[in-house]
Design a protein around this motif. Sequence first.
Motif, PDB file in Angstrom:
ATOM      1  N   ALA A   1      35.218 -60.320  34.609  1.00  0.00           N
ATOM      2  CA  ALA A   1      33.862 -60.751  34.939  1.00  0.00           C
ATOM      3  C   ALA A   1      32.820 -59.839  34.288  1.00  0.00           C
ATOM      4  N   LEU A   2      33.104 -58.551  34.214  1.00  0.00           N
ATOM      5  CA  LEU A   2      32.179 -57.612  33.590  1.00  0.00           C
ATOM      6  C   LEU A   2      32.066 -57.872  32.092  1.00  0.00           C
ATOM      7  N   SER A   3      33.208 -58.106  31.443  1.00  0.00           N
ATOM      8  CA  SER A   3      33.187 -58.317  29.989  1.00  0.00           C
ATOM      9  C   SER A   3      32.611 -59.684  29.606  1.00  0.00           C
TER      10      SER A   3
ATOM     11  N   ALA B   1      30.348 -63.382  33.663  1.00  0.00           N
ATOM     12  CA  ALA B   1      30.457 -64.520  34.577  1.00  0.00           C
ATOM     13  C   ALA B   1      30.019 -64.136  35.989  1.00  0.00           C
ATOM     14  N   ASP B   2      29.595 -65.132  36.742  1.00  0.00           N
ATOM     15  CA  ASP B   2      29.269 -64.914  38.154  1.00  0.00           C
ATOM     16  C   ASP B   2      30.554 -64.713  38.949  1.00  0.00           C
ATOM     17  N   VAL B   3      30.449 -63.910  39.978  1.00  0.00           N
ATOM     18  CA  VAL B   3      31.592 -63.672  40.851  1.00  0.00           C
ATOM     19  C   VAL B   3      31.182 -63.889  42.302  1.00  0.00           C
ATOM     20  N   LYS B   4      32.165 -64.255  43.103  1.00  0.00           N
ATOM     21  CA  LYS B   4      31.984 -64.309  44.555  1.00  0.00           C
ATOM     22  C   LYS B   4      32.890 -63.227  45.123  1.00  0.00           C
ATOM     23  N   MET B   5      32.289 -62.249  45.779  1.00  0.00           N
ATOM     24  CA  MET B   5      33.052 -61.146  46.353  1.00  0.00           C
ATOM     25  C   MET B   5      32.973 -61.207  47.871  1.00  0.00           C
ATOM     26  N   ILE B   6      34.069 -60.870  48.498  1.00  0.00           N
ATOM     27  CA  ILE B   6      34.082 -60.697  49.945  1.00  0.00           C
ATOM     28  C   ILE B   6      34.124 -59.197  50.178  1.00  0.00           C
ATOM     29  N   VAL B   7      33.109 -58.694  50.872  1.00  0.00           N
ATOM     30  CA  VAL B   7      32.917 -57.262  51.044  1.00  0.00           C
ATOM     31  C   VAL B   7      32.962 -56.925  52.528  1.00  0.00           C
TER      32      VAL B   7
ATOM     33  N   ASP C   1      38.006 -59.140  48.238  1.00  0.00           N
ATOM     34  CA  ASP C   1      38.468 -60.191  47.340  1.00  0.00           C
ATOM     35  C   ASP C   1      37.404 -60.456  46.301  1.00  0.00           C
ATOM     36  N   VAL C   2      37.852 -60.887  45.128  1.00  0.00           N
ATOM     37  CA  VAL C   2      36.957 -61.227  44.020  1.00  0.00           C
ATOM     38  C   VAL C   2      37.401 -62.569  43.462  1.00  0.00           C
ATOM     39  N   GLU C   3      36.416 -63.443  43.233  1.00  0.00           N
ATOM     40  CA  GLU C   3      36.703 -64.754  42.634  1.00  0.00           C
ATOM     41  C   GLU C   3      35.678 -65.005  41.542  1.00  0.00           C
ATOM     42  N   ILE C   4      36.157 -65.326  40.343  1.00  0.00           N
ATOM     43  CA  ILE C   4      35.252 -65.640  39.240  1.00  0.00           C
ATOM     44  C   ILE C   4      34.828 -67.097  39.377  1.00  0.00           C
ATOM     45  N   ILE C   5      33.520 -67.310  39.323  1.00  0.00           N
ATOM     46  CA  ILE C   5      32.973 -68.663  39.487  1.00  0.00           C
ATOM     47  C   ILE C   5      32.801 -69.308  38.135  1.00  0.00           C
TER      48      ILE C   5
END
Length: 109
Positions: free
Chosen positions: A55-57, A60-66, A105-109
Motif C-alpha cells: 500500500a505504501l509503494s 492505494a487506500d487501506v482500511k485498517m482495524i486499530v 488488520d490491514v486491507e487494501i481497498i
Amino acid sequence: MNEHIKDRGTKKWTSIMLPEHVKALKQLLADEKKEQKPLLDEQHLIEMNRKLTEALSSGADVKMIVYSQFMKKKVIGKITAVQAGYVYLHHREESLKFALDCILDVEII
C-alpha cells in the motif's frame, strides 16, 4: 377498586438511587464495553507487513482495524510513511499516527 390509585411508575423508584450508585453503574457499563487486545500470530503479522509495504509503494487506500483505548476502530486512508514502529496515515485531510503493535488488520481497498 384500583380505579382511584395513580401509580407514578419508575418515578417513585428513582429517588432510591444515590448519586454514588448511579456513578458505579455507569462505570460498570463502561467496563463491560472494554475489549481485550487480541494476540496476533506470526503469519498474520507477516501478511499485514506485506500489505502495508504494498500500500505504501502503490499509494492505494487501506482500511485498517486499530486497537485504541480498549476498543477496535476502523480507519480508512492512505499510508504516507512507515518508520520507527509507527504507521502514518492520511485520513480526511488530517494525519494520524498509529503504533505498529496497535494495528490488528490491514486491507487494501
